[in-house]
Design a protein around this motif. Structure first.
Motif, mmCIF file in Angstrom:
data_model
loop_
_atom_site.group_PDB
_atom_site.id
_atom_site.type_symbol
_atom_site.label_atom_id
_atom_site.label_comp_id
_atom_site.label_asym_id
_atom_site.label_seq_id
_atom_site.Cartn_x
_atom_site.Cartn_y
_atom_site.Cartn_z
ATOM 1 N N GLU A 284 0.828 -1.203 0.000
ATOM 2 C CA GLU A 284 0.000 0.000 0.000
ATOM 3 C C GLU A 284 0.866 1.260 0.000
ATOM 4 N N LYS A 285 2.004 1.180 0.711
ATOM 5 C CA LYS A 285 2.931 2.316 0.744
ATOM 6 C C LYS A 285 3.506 2.582 -0.652
ATOM 7 N N GLU A 286 3.851 1.534 -1.381
ATOM 8 C CA GLU A 286 4.385 1.700 -2.737
ATOM 9 C C GLU A 286 3.334 2.306 -3.663
ATOM 10 N N THR A 287 2.081 1.861 -3.512
ATOM 11 C CA THR A 287 0.992 2.429 -4.312
ATOM 12 C C THR A 287 0.807 3.909 -4.012
ATOM 13 N N LEU A 288 0.903 4.263 -2.733
ATOM 14 C CA LEU A 288 0.780 5.666 -2.342
ATOM 15 C C LEU A 288 1.906 6.515 -2.914
ATOM 16 N N ASP A 289 3.129 5.966 -2.899
ATOM 17 C CA ASP A 289 4.273 6.702 -3.445
ATOM 18 C C ASP A 289 4.061 7.012 -4.932
#
Length: 379
Positions: A122-127
């Motif tokens: 989810e963090k990678e998607t947000l980035d």
């Protein structure tokens, strides 16, 4: 054509779809966008813009300004609203990313491994989302030029002195590349001229392209394009070498409508007695009208009607038509100058871009930029 704008801001191929040799290009692109976003000068500028937007909204809501100031503030709010919205969206996404980072630091036990993996995804998607929002924000900050929203006339012409059949074939490929790009952008591509060569290439073609911000995307395409390739197999051994040719691209903006406004302060209106046939009325009333446009010196007279009011209206219509013609002639002159500037002498030394098929490379000489996967670019 499946890529855009790697030469300039949104020029031909969308940057996000363009393929570079390195598999890490997308990651570097995201990092570059985030680095610009985090720059101190950029943050200060954006904060000043948001402050101006908030103050303008406050003044409008409080009815603290007069009518003319309200119109100015309202226009400014419309201009700044997308920037403010994107800025706020990035801030919220960053806050969410920070919360995920904090949660990831706390998930250390083996039992929480699966939850940690989900959080990292989810963090990678947000980035990626933040980087995309940053790029959109920067696009909104770029000032628009006069004709950016205009439709265009695009012309392609094979080189006259170099390249021969190779260049004519390449001219056809480039024209089809722009046609495919127009389809990808959902623009209307109307061919208005098409002169094929005897061997399947193209001498010259022109198309009217209409849609959203067509000129903004294509305005940097005008100029001399060079091709370097080995001719198709089946030719004599003498032909089995790298051939070089050129073709030219011209991009002319086409404003949808020319608005001619006549300020009454710029007019001098005289009345006089009409001359010619018309009986006693001709000599008894000042029904004829002469209108002088002071800024340009244009003079129009009308004495056809018996009514001074009608003569004045006809004279004003004629004046607007003449002013419109002046605007059109000025635009045509600008188009001719643009055409000459983009066309140059068609010499290879004036090239803006080289398509080297043997090295699978496209080079934009204006910004010293190389890109690979030429078949995808020209497709």
């Amino acid at each position: 054509l499946h890529s855009s704008g790697f030469w300039r801001q949104k020029s031909l191929l969308d940057t996000a779809r363009f393929t570079l040799p390195s598999n890490n290009w997308h990651r570097r692109k995201h990092q570059d966008s985030r680095a610009v976003w985090k720059h101190e000068a950029v943050q200060k500028y954006l904060e000043a813009v948001i402050k101006e937007y908030q103050q303008a909204r406050h003044l409008l809501n409080a009815d603290a300004v007069n009518y003319f100031e309200q119109k100015t503030l309202a226009r400014r709010c419309v201009d700044l609203s997308p920037i403010a919205a994107a800025f706020q969206e990035i801030k919220e996404a960053e806050k969410e990313a920070q919360e995920l980072e904090a949660m990831c630091r706390e998930l250390d036990s083996r039992h929480e491994k699966q939850l940690l993996e989900l959080a990292l995804e989810e963090k990678e998607t947000l980035d990626k989302k933040i980087s995309m929002l940053c790029r959109k924000l920067f696009q909104r900050l770029v000032p628009k030029e006069k004709y950016d929203g205009s439709h265009v006339v695009l012309e392609v012409t094979a080189g006259r002195t170099t390249g021969g059949d190779i260049c004519q074939q390449f001219t056809k490929e480039v024209f089809e590349m722009y046609q495919n790009y127009a389809e990808y952008k959902r623009w209307t591509f109307d061919i208005v001229n098409y002169m094929p060569s005897e061997k399947g290439g193209l001498h010259h073609a022109a198309a009217h392209i209409s849609g959203d911000d067509v000129y903004r995307h294509l305005k940097y395409e005008g100029g001399t394009h060079r091709v370097q390739r080995i001719p198709q197999t089946g030719l004599s051994s003498r032909m089995q070498r790298i051939h070089t040719g050129t073709m030219s691209v011209i991009v002319l903006p086409q404003p949808e409508e020319v608005d001619v406004k006549v300020d009454p302060k710029d007019l001098r209106i005289d009345t006089f007695r009409a001359k010619g046939a018309g009986g006693q009325h001709v000599n008894k009333t000042n029904s004829a009208v002469r209108v002088v446009h002071l800024p340009t010196g244009l003079t129009v007279e009308c004495q056809q009607e018996r009514s001074q009011l009608l003569n004045k209206e006809v004279a004003l219509q004629t004046l607007r038509a003449k002013l419109y013609q002046q605007v059109i002639e000025k635009q045509l002159s600008q188009e001719q100058n643009t055409r000459k500037l983009q066309l140059g002498t068609r010499a290879q030394a004036e090239r803006i871009r080289t398509y080297n098929f043997t090295q699978d490379r496209v080079t934009d000489h204006r910004i010293s930029y190389d890109a690979r996967n030429i078949k995808v670019i020209v497709a």
